[in-house]
Design a protein around this motif. Structure first.
Motif: not given
Length: 203
Positions: A129-142
């Motif tokens: 599989c290709t991993i699709v990681a979803a980020s809900r964070e708006n923090n650029n450091d994260d």
């Protein structure tokens, strides 16, 4: 034409609007043709929380109700029917056999990406599989941390990072509010709320 099929697993205890929005947004951004939602039987990371997890048949039905408005989504009972601890490598292998000609994707949360190397046979998952990681964070450091984690995994396979709309409520908080008899229709589809109340799922 090669179909793009994504697997989205989780306890969905209970399923909520955050899950639905995540699937809708990722399917649009990555141009996914089909998403298979797979409620877990028992997550290997939540073995000690079994008493807080609704029965498989109820989580399965809640997912079917929640995603019925998205025609490209199928809800699978593969892991629940297996009645054993759910490992992603087994699920990925299963759906590779079901869809041998499709391009397979695995949708995960950003927190899961940071610990992905601890998953059983993570290298083999990335071969399938290709991993699709979803980020809900708006923090650029994260997001920088996620970028580093993705780079560490890319020698084994493809990883896509994408930002999705922030969502404040979690399944844990929703369960707590349901137990207090609070109205959760702003966080969950109404048909799911009705099912929970009618069957006293978290009573």
């Amino acid at each position: 034409m090669i179909m793009k099929t994504a697997i989205f697993g989780g306890s969905f205890n209970p399923v909520h609007n955050g899950h639905i929005n995540l699937v809708r947004e990722i399917a649009s951004r990555v141009e996914i043709d089909r998403v298979i939602v797979v409620p877990t039987y028992i997550s290997p990371f939540k073995k000690d929380e079994v008493s807080f997890v609704a029965e498989g048949k109820d989580r399965l039905e809640m997912c079917r109700l929640a995603f019925k408005g998205l025609p490209f989504v199928t809800v699978s009972d593969y892991e629940i029917s297996a009645e054993r601890v759910s490992y992603t490598i087994d699920t990925a292998t299963h759906f590779r056999k079901c869809y041998p000609d499709d391009e397979l994707f695995l949708i995960i949360g950003s927190d899961m990406l940071l610990s992905f190397k601890k998953w059983r046979q993570f290298e083999d998952i990335l071969k399938i599989c290709t991993i699709v990681a979803a980020s809900r964070e708006n923090n650029n450091d994260d997001f920088a941390l996620l970028t580093d984690a993705a780079e560490e995994l890319r020698p084994y396979g493809n990883v896509i990072l994408t930002k999705i709309s922030p969502y404040k409520m979690s399944s844990t908080l929703i369960r707590e509010e349901i137990m207090k008899n609070r109205d959760m229709t702003c966080y969950m589809p109404e048909n799911v709320v009705k099912y929970i109340v009618a069957n006293n799922i978290y009573g």
